[in-house]
Design a protein around this motif. Structure first.
Motif, PDB file in Angstrom:
ATOM      1  N   PHE A 148     -32.519  28.675  20.635  1.00  0.00           N
ATOM      2  CA  PHE A 148     -33.865  28.567  21.185  1.00  0.00           C
ATOM      3  C   PHE A 148     -34.189  29.775  22.052  1.00  0.00           C
ATOM      4  CE2 PHE A 148     -36.675  26.584  24.559  1.00  0.00           C
ATOM      5  CZ  PHE A 148     -37.820  26.582  23.777  1.00  0.00           C
ATOM      6  N   ARG A 149     -33.253  30.170  22.909  1.00  0.00           N
ATOM      7  CA  ARG A 149     -33.467  31.346  23.749  1.00  0.00           C
ATOM      8  C   ARG A 149     -33.660  32.600  22.909  1.00  0.00           C
ATOM      9  NH1 ARG A 149     -28.856  29.656  28.194  1.00  0.00           N
ATOM     10  NH2 ARG A 149     -30.302  28.746  29.734  1.00  0.00           N
ATOM     11  N   GLN A 150     -32.907  32.714  21.848  1.00  0.00           N
ATOM     12  CA  GLN A 150     -33.036  33.876  20.975  1.00  0.00           C
ATOM     13  C   GLN A 150     -34.391  33.878  20.280  1.00  0.00           C
ATOM     14  OE1 GLN A 150     -29.812  34.326  18.216  1.00  0.00           O
ATOM     15  NE2 GLN A 150     -30.641  36.166  17.278  1.00  0.00           N
ATOM     16  N   ALA A 151     -34.869  32.700  19.882  1.00  0.00           N
ATOM     17  CA  ALA A 151     -36.173  32.604  19.214  1.00  0.00           C
ATOM     18  C   ALA A 151     -37.309  32.987  20.157  1.00  0.00           C
ATOM     19  CB  ALA A 151     -36.386  31.183  18.681  1.00  0.00           C
ATOM     20  N   LEU A 152     -37.177  32.594  21.425  1.00  0.00           N
ATOM     21  CA  LEU A 152     -38.200  32.966  22.412  1.00  0.00           C
ATOM     22  C   LEU A 152     -38.170  34.462  22.682  1.00  0.00           C
ATOM     23  CD1 LEU A 152     -37.900  30.106  25.074  1.00  0.00           C
ATOM     24  CD2 LEU A 152     -39.557  30.301  23.220  1.00  0.00           C
ATOM     25  N   GLY A 153     -36.956  35.019  22.703  1.00  0.00           N
ATOM     26  CA  GLY A 153     -36.805  36.453  22.932  1.00  0.00           C
ATOM     27  C   GLY A 153     -37.430  36.887  24.241  1.00  0.00           C
ATOM     28  N   LYS A 154     -38.015  38.061  24.223  1.00  0.00           N
ATOM     29  CA  LYS A 154     -38.680  38.606  25.418  1.00  0.00           C
ATOM     30  C   LYS A 154     -40.188  38.665  25.212  1.00  0.00           C
ATOM     31  CE  LYS A 154     -34.670  41.373  26.765  1.00  0.00           C
ATOM     32  NZ  LYS A 154     -34.146  42.736  27.080  1.00  0.00           N
ATOM     33  N   ARG A 155     -40.697  37.743  24.423  1.00  0.00           N
ATOM     34  CA  ARG A 155     -42.122  37.741  24.115  1.00  0.00           C
ATOM     35  C   ARG A 155     -42.956  37.434  25.358  1.00  0.00           C
ATOM     36  NH1 ARG A 155     -39.513  35.626  19.625  1.00  0.00           N
ATOM     37  NH2 ARG A 155     -40.180  36.454  17.599  1.00  0.00           N
ATOM     38  N   SER A 156     -44.060  38.158  25.488  1.00  0.00           N
ATOM     39  CA  SER A 156     -44.964  37.933  26.616  1.00  0.00           C
ATOM     40  C   SER A 156     -46.041  36.906  26.288  1.00  0.00           C
ATOM     41  CB  SER A 156     -45.624  39.252  27.030  1.00  0.00           C
ATOM     42  OG  SER A 156     -46.360  39.807  25.945  1.00  0.00           O
ATOM     43  N   THR A 157     -46.026  36.362  25.074  1.00  0.00           N
ATOM     44  CA  THR A 157     -46.989  35.342  24.666  1.00  0.00           C
ATOM     45  C   THR A 157     -46.878  34.114  25.561  1.00  0.00           C
ATOM     46  OG1 THR A 157     -46.688  36.068  22.376  1.00  0.00           O
ATOM     47  CG2 THR A 157     -47.799  33.961  22.708  1.00  0.00           C
ATOM     48  N   LYS A 158     -48.003  33.499  25.875  1.00  0.00           N
ATOM     49  CA  LYS A 158     -47.979  32.254  26.638  1.00  0.00           C
ATOM     50  C   LYS A 158     -47.153  31.222  25.882  1.00  0.00           C
ATOM     51  CE  LYS A 158     -52.526  33.137  28.670  1.00  0.00           C
ATOM     52  NZ  LYS A 158     -53.937  32.696  28.763  1.00  0.00           N
ATOM     53  N   ILE A 159     -46.421  30.417  26.617  1.00  0.00           N
ATOM     54  CA  ILE A 159     -45.439  29.539  25.994  1.00  0.00           C
ATOM     55  C   ILE A 159     -46.077  28.500  25.066  1.00  0.00           C
ATOM     56  CG2 ILE A 159     -45.394  27.934  27.960  1.00  0.00           C
ATOM     57  CD1 ILE A 159     -42.455  28.975  25.608  1.00  0.00           C
ATOM     58  N   LYS A 160     -47.281  28.002  25.384  1.00  0.00           N
ATOM     59  CA  LYS A 160     -47.854  26.991  24.489  1.00  0.00           C
ATOM     60  C   LYS A 160     -48.162  27.558  23.110  1.00  0.00           C
ATOM     61  CE  LYS A 160     -51.248  23.562  23.436  1.00  0.00           C
ATOM     62  NZ  LYS A 160     -52.157  22.500  23.879  1.00  0.00           N
ATOM     63  N   PRO A 161     -48.976  28.625  22.978  1.00  0.00           N
ATOM     64  CA  PRO A 161     -49.224  29.137  21.633  1.00  0.00           C
ATOM     65  C   PRO A 161     -47.960  29.616  20.931  1.00  0.00           C
ATOM     66  CG  PRO A 161     -50.198  30.586  23.296  1.00  0.00           C
ATOM     67  CD  PRO A 161     -49.782  29.331  23.986  1.00  0.00           C
ATOM     68  N   LEU A 162     -46.955  30.043  21.696  1.00  0.00           N
ATOM     69  CA  LEU A 162     -45.707  30.463  21.062  1.00  0.00           C
ATOM     70  C   LEU A 162     -45.005  29.264  20.428  1.00  0.00           C
ATOM     71  CD1 LEU A 162     -43.904  32.936  20.563  1.00  0.00           C
ATOM     72  CD2 LEU A 162     -42.619  32.292  22.603  1.00  0.00           C
ATOM     73  N   LEU A 163     -44.999  28.138  21.117  1.00  0.00           N
ATOM     74  CA  LEU A 163     -44.367  26.940  20.574  1.00  0.00           C
ATOM     75  C   LEU A 163     -45.142  26.365  19.386  1.00  0.00           C
ATOM     76  CD1 LEU A 163     -43.228  25.049  23.796  1.00  0.00           C
ATOM     77  CD2 LEU A 163     -41.816  26.364  22.200  1.00  0.00           C
ATOM     78  N   LEU A 164     -46.435  26.650  19.330  1.00  0.00           N
ATOM     79  CA  LEU A 164     -47.233  26.202  18.186  1.00  0.00           C
ATOM     80  C   LEU A 164     -47.008  27.073  16.954  1.00  0.00           C
ATOM     81  CD1 LEU A 164     -50.655  25.403  19.933  1.00  0.00           C
ATOM     82  CD2 LEU A 164     -49.015  23.762  19.003  1.00  0.00           C
ATOM     83  N   ASN A 165     -46.391  28.222  17.150  1.00  0.00           N
ATOM     84  CA  ASN A 165     -46.091  29.137  16.045  1.00  0.00           C
ATOM     85  C   ASN A 165     -44.934  28.566  15.236  1.00  0.00           C
ATOM     86  OD1 ASN A 165     -45.264  31.210  14.359  1.00  0.00           O
ATOM     87  ND2 ASN A 165     -45.443  32.806  15.904  1.00  0.00           N
ATOM     88  N   GLN A 166     -45.204  28.185  13.988  1.00  0.00           N
ATOM     89  CA  GLN A 166     -44.192  27.523  13.164  1.00  0.00           C
ATOM     90  C   GLN A 166     -43.053  28.449  12.754  1.00  0.00           C
ATOM     91  OE1 GLN A 166     -44.509  23.934  12.478  1.00  0.00           O
ATOM     92  NE2 GLN A 166     -45.753  24.498  14.255  1.00  0.00           N
ATOM     93  N   GLU A 167     -43.181  29.746  13.023  1.00  0.00           N
ATOM     94  CA  GLU A 167     -42.083  30.666  12.734  1.00  0.00           C
ATOM     95  C   GLU A 167     -41.068  30.696  13.875  1.00  0.00           C
ATOM     96  OE1 GLU A 167     -43.356  34.536  11.492  1.00  0.00           O
ATOM     97  OE2 GLU A 167     -44.795  33.757  10.043  1.00  0.00           O
ATOM     98  N   ILE A 168     -41.390  30.052  14.990  1.00  0.00           N
ATOM     99  CA  ILE A 168     -40.480  29.987  16.136  1.00  0.00           C
ATOM    100  C   ILE A 168     -39.714  28.661  16.098  1.00  0.00           C
ATOM    101  CG2 ILE A 168     -40.270  30.102  18.633  1.00  0.00           C
ATOM    102  CD1 ILE A 168     -41.245  32.688  17.336  1.00  0.00           C
ATOM    103  N   VAL A 169     -40.428  27.574  16.265  1.00  0.00           N
ATOM    104  CA  VAL A 169     -39.874  26.221  16.154  1.00  0.00           C
ATOM    105  C   VAL A 169     -40.837  25.417  15.287  1.00  0.00           C
ATOM    106  CG1 VAL A 169     -39.169  24.135  17.382  1.00  0.00           C
ATOM    107  CG2 VAL A 169     -38.838  26.374  18.445  1.00  0.00           C
TER     108      VAL A 169
END
Length: 304
Positions: A148-169
């Protein structure tokens, strides 16, 4: 749109209903549901004589396994499957019917008509769109804290839209992202790169905990969702923030607030989920007011 718990519930239900059933013929009333092949006659011919073996899931997609083919189906907004006797009246908005040799029928109904179906050879579906770029499965063993930490990486994207990205989780939608973030005590506007290790750990745990509880409750019936036997989910009775605008937080009593984050309606407790200062950028009298000095310097550079 059905999220992971709802699709998983449909999968489990169908897995008790259709394995062992053989297709006699197929009726397609709305060809645009079909993506591969998009020819309804070819779609139907390829399925004649095939027997369903099991139903699996990848993210929000169902994988209906037949002997020699895999049917990948996305329910989108309001798609639903149901098993019926062939003599039962066909409801409005029924677009695809799989007629079985035993006199029963698997019917696909979709009021909004946004659902999709793809036919693939076995294992081919995992190598090509729409499944090949999907991210981590949050209820599988692969969803470790490190992954999970690796998938989040160092992205500056807000956490909600990042979690909505189906390529992450995969499988997370508006309902369960709001719920998981509240459980973890994280504001949805927090940049992913600003999450501390303890916050990442809390969020990882909250995602698994929230989704597991929702699956156990049969999903959330917010609008029209029912499983393959027409039964509603019950998790909507356990929601802590989603859809509770103005109601008291069950933890601290503060009023739940609703805003828009990443284009999606978002529910937060302003006390339990503190808004991060480094995104506290507001517009007043046509001028930007920025509370974070590093952001301010970047903006000043752009404006100059």
């Amino acid at each position: 749109m059905p999220e992971l718990p709802e699709v998983e519930t449909v999968r489990r239900t169908l897995n008790t209903l259709i394995p062992g059933k053989t297709i006699d013929h197929v009726t397609v009333k709305l060809p645009r549901i079909l993506q591969k092949p998009d020819d309804p006659d070819l779609f139907a011919v390829r399925l004649i004589g095939r027997t369903f073996q099991s139903v699996k899931r990848r993210g929000k997609f169902l994988r209906l396994i037949l002997d020699g083919l895999v049917l990948v189906s996305h329910l989108r907004m309001e798609g639903r499957y149901g098993l019926y006797d062939k003599d039962m009246p066909i409801e409005a908005h029924t677009h695809v019917i799989f007629h079985f040799t035993d006199g029963t029928e698997l019917r696909y109904k979709d009021v909004r008509q946004f659902g999709t179906m793809h036919l693939f050879l076995p294992e081919e579906e995992l190598r090509v769109p729409p499944l090949n770029k999907l991210g981590l499965e949050p209820l599988e063993a692969e969803f470790t804290l490190d992954a999970f930490r690796q998938a989040l990486g160092k992205r500056s994207t807000k956490i909600k839209p990042l979690l909505l990205n189906q390529e992450i989780v995969v499988g997370l939608g508006n309902i369960y992202v709001d719920e998981a973030l509240h459980t973890a005590g994280i504001h949805p506007e927090t940049p992913a790169c600003d999450l501390k290790k303890k916050e990442q750990e809390r969020l990882h745990h909250a995602i698994v905990q929230t989704l597991s509880a929702a699956v156990a409750a049969g999903g959330s019936s917010i609008k029209s969702y029912v499983n393959g036997q027409g039964e509603m989910g019950l998790f909507q009775h356990n929601l802590k923030v989603y859809g509770r605008t103005g109601e008291p937080c069950l933890i601290c009593g503060s009023s739940i607030e609703k805003s828009v984050v990443g284009g999606r309606g978002t529910h937060v407790c302003p006390h339990c989920q503190k808004r991060p200062k480094n995104v506290d950028i507001i517009e007043s009298s046509g001028k930007l007011k920025v509370s974070n000095n590093s952001v301010k310097r970047r903006l000043d550079g752009i404006q100059s």
